[in-house]
Design an enzyme around this catalytic site. Structure first.
Site, PDB file in Angstrom:
ATOM      1  N   HIS A  67       0.371  -1.212   0.103  1.00  0.00           N
ATOM      2  CA  HIS A  67       0.595   0.118   0.130  1.00  0.00           C
ATOM      3  C   HIS A  67       0.948   1.247  -0.116  1.00  0.00           C
ATOM      4  CE1 HIS A  67      -4.075  -2.291   1.767  1.00  0.00           C
ATOM      5  NE2 HIS A  67      -3.350  -2.940   0.956  1.00  0.00           N
ATOM      6  N   GLU A  88       1.461   3.527   1.562  1.00  0.00           N
ATOM      7  CA  GLU A  88       1.508   4.287   3.466  1.00  0.00           C
ATOM      8  C   GLU A  88       2.703   3.435   3.658  1.00  0.00           C
ATOM      9  OE1 GLU A  88      -1.607   3.840   1.829  1.00  0.00           O
ATOM     10  OE2 GLU A  88      -3.166   4.239   3.859  1.00  0.00           O
ATOM     11  N   CYS A 102      -1.966   0.048   7.494  1.00  0.00           N
ATOM     12  CA  CYS A 102      -1.547   0.817   7.442  1.00  0.00           C
ATOM     13  C   CYS A 102      -1.256   2.071   8.806  1.00  0.00           C
ATOM     14  CB  CYS A 102      -1.918   1.624   6.616  1.00  0.00           C
ATOM     15  SG  CYS A 102      -2.030   0.732   4.389  1.00  0.00           S
TER      16      CYS A 102
END
Length: 148
Positions: free
Chosen positions: A52, A54, A85
């Protein structure tokens, strides 16, 4: 200035969409305003469900700064972070989190498990949600309309 960072995150999200990734972008900024890392989602390209935006910027920033503690950094992301995250943000001790669209289905900050509100959370950043929510949300909506 904050909107500038979110605009950069939006550009990263758009790049991700063009690559067939879910369009989420993130930018990690130092206390002096320097962009330390920026990325979009790369789960499909890397065959890694943890890639992801992040997580990718946290990894890059930690490596650049030589520390797992990013306690003077701010994170800008186009979508409310998921629980995974949110945990990474907490473990990195990020000072402030700014995000665009809310995610009632998969979010882990204001929705779902609300990671930062749990008694087991060791660090909760200051959270500012709904920044440029319409543009961030529209990018995701358009992406999924095109995919269907």
């Amino acid at each position: 200035m904050k909107q500038d960072y979110l605009n950069i995150a939006l550009l990263e999200a758009k790049k991700s969409a063009q690559a067939g990734e879910i369009p989420v972008g993130a930018v990690l900024v130092s206390a002096t305003g320097e962009i330390i890392a920026k990325s979009g989602n790369q789960c499909e390209a890397t065959h890694d469900p943890t890639a992801h935006a992040e997580v990718l910027v946290i990894r890059e920033a930690a490596k650049k700064l030589g520390s797992v503690r990013l306690n003077e950094c701010d994170l800008y992301v186009t979508l409310e972070p998921c629980a995974m995250c949110a945990a990474a943000i907490s473990f990195a001790r990020i000072k402030r989190l700014y995000f665009g669209a809310y995610d009632p289905k998969g979010g882990g900050v204001d929705h779902g498990g609300q990671f930062f509100n749990q008694p087991t959370c060791h660090h909760a950043p200051e959270v500012y949600g709904g920044m440029d929510e319409k543009n961030c949300g529209d990018l995701l909506k358009e992406f999924f309309i095109q995919r269907r």
